[in-house]
Design an enzyme around this catalytic site. Structure first.
Site, PDB file in Angstrom:
ATOM      1  N   HIS A  77       0.823  -1.207   0.000  1.00 27.41           N
ATOM      2  CA  HIS A  77       0.000   0.000   0.000  1.00 27.41           C
ATOM      3  C   HIS A  77       0.863   1.265   0.000  1.00 27.41           C
ATOM      4  CE1 HIS A  77      -3.870  -2.087   1.655  1.00 27.41           C
ATOM      5  NE2 HIS A  77      -3.498  -2.522   0.458  1.00 27.41           N
ATOM      6  N   GLU A  79       0.892   3.964   1.829  1.00 29.88           N
ATOM      7  CA  GLU A  79       1.398   4.449   3.114  1.00 29.88           C
ATOM      8  C   GLU A  79       2.666   3.694   3.516  1.00 29.88           C
ATOM      9  OE1 GLU A  79      -3.184   4.205   3.584  1.00 29.88           O
ATOM     10  OE2 GLU A  79      -1.624   3.240   2.402  1.00 29.88           O
ATOM     11  N   CYS A 103      -5.716   1.269   5.763  1.00 28.45           N
ATOM     12  CA  CYS A 103      -6.205  -0.008   6.281  1.00 28.45           C
ATOM     13  C   CYS A 103      -5.540  -0.284   7.631  1.00 28.45           C
ATOM     14  CB  CYS A 103      -5.887  -1.121   5.288  1.00 28.45           C
ATOM     15  SG  CYS A 103      -4.136  -1.567   5.218  1.00 28.45           S
ATOM     16  N   CYS A 106      -1.669  -0.723   7.427  1.00 27.94           N
ATOM     17  CA  CYS A 106      -0.960   0.553   7.253  1.00 27.94           C
ATOM     18  C   CYS A 106      -1.052   1.393   8.521  1.00 27.94           C
ATOM     19  CB  CYS A 106      -1.504   1.310   6.054  1.00 27.94           C
ATOM     20  SG  CYS A 106      -1.023   0.530   4.487  1.00 27.94           S
TER      21      CYS A 106
END
Length: 159
Positions: A77, A79, A103, A106
Site C-alpha cells: 500500500h 502508506e 487499512c 498501514c
C-alpha cells in the site's frame, strides 16, 4: 503585491499524494501518500504497487479468485511504501496525506513510525472491519486523523 490565489499546504500535499497515486499500475484503485515534516517539508512519497523487483507483468492484478491469483497478498500500500521509501532518520511527529483512509495494516506502520497525523481524502471503506480496526488503533495510539476538505479548485498540468 503577492498572489492571493496560491494553493494551501493541504491542497499542495494532497495534490502530491493524488499525483503519486497516478504512478500506480493497479487497474482498480490508485492510492498515493505523501509524508510531511512539521515544518511542511516533503519527507517521502509512495503509491500502491508490487515490491521492487516483483514484475507487475508477472504478478496478478485480479480482485477475485483464489488468493494467490489476486493482487492482495502482493501489493504494498501507498502508506507503507512512503514509510519504507524514507531514507532519513525518524518520522516521529510527521503528517501523512493519503488519498484513501489507511487499512489496519498501514495504520500499524503509521503508528510504529511515529507519524502523528493522517489527512485522508476518501473513506469509502469506512464500514469495513479493516478500517474500523484502523481507527480503533489510531485513536488508542493518539494519532490524529481528519478528512481533507476539498476546495473544488481545478489544477491542470500539461506535461
Amino acid at each position: 503585491m503577492k498572489r492571493s490565489d496560491y494553493i494551501s499546504w493541504d491542497e499542495y500535499f494532497m495534490g502530491v499524494s493524488v499525483l503519486s497515486g497516478m504512478r500506480s499500475k493497479d487497474p482498480n484503485t490508485q492510492v498515493g501518500a505523501c509524508i510531511v515534516s512539521s515544518d511542511n517539508k516533503i519527507l517521502s512519497m509512495g503509491y500502491n504497487g508490487f515490491p521492487k523487483n516483483c514484475s507487475d507483468d508477472e504478478f496478478p492484478w485480479d480482485r477475485e479468485g483464489d488468493t494467490l491469483n489476486t493482487k492482495y497478498p502482493f501489493v504494498t500500500h501507498s502508506e507503507l511504501n512512503a514509510i519504507l521509501n524514507y531514507r532519513g532518520g525518524s518520522l516521529e511527529g510527521a503528517k501523512i496525506y493519503v488519498s484513501l483512509f489507511p487499512c489496519n495494516e498501514c495504520a500499524k506502520a503509521i503508528i510504529q513510525a511515529g507519524i502523528k497525523t493522517v489527512v485522508y481524502d476518501s473513506d469509502k471503506y469506512a464500514d469495513t472491519p479493516s478500517t474500523k480496526a484502523s481507527k480503533m488503533m489510531l485513536d488508542a495510539a493518539g494519532v490524529e486523523y481528519y478528512k481533507y476538505e476539498r476546495t473544488g479548485r481545478k489544477i491542470e498540468i500539461e506535461l
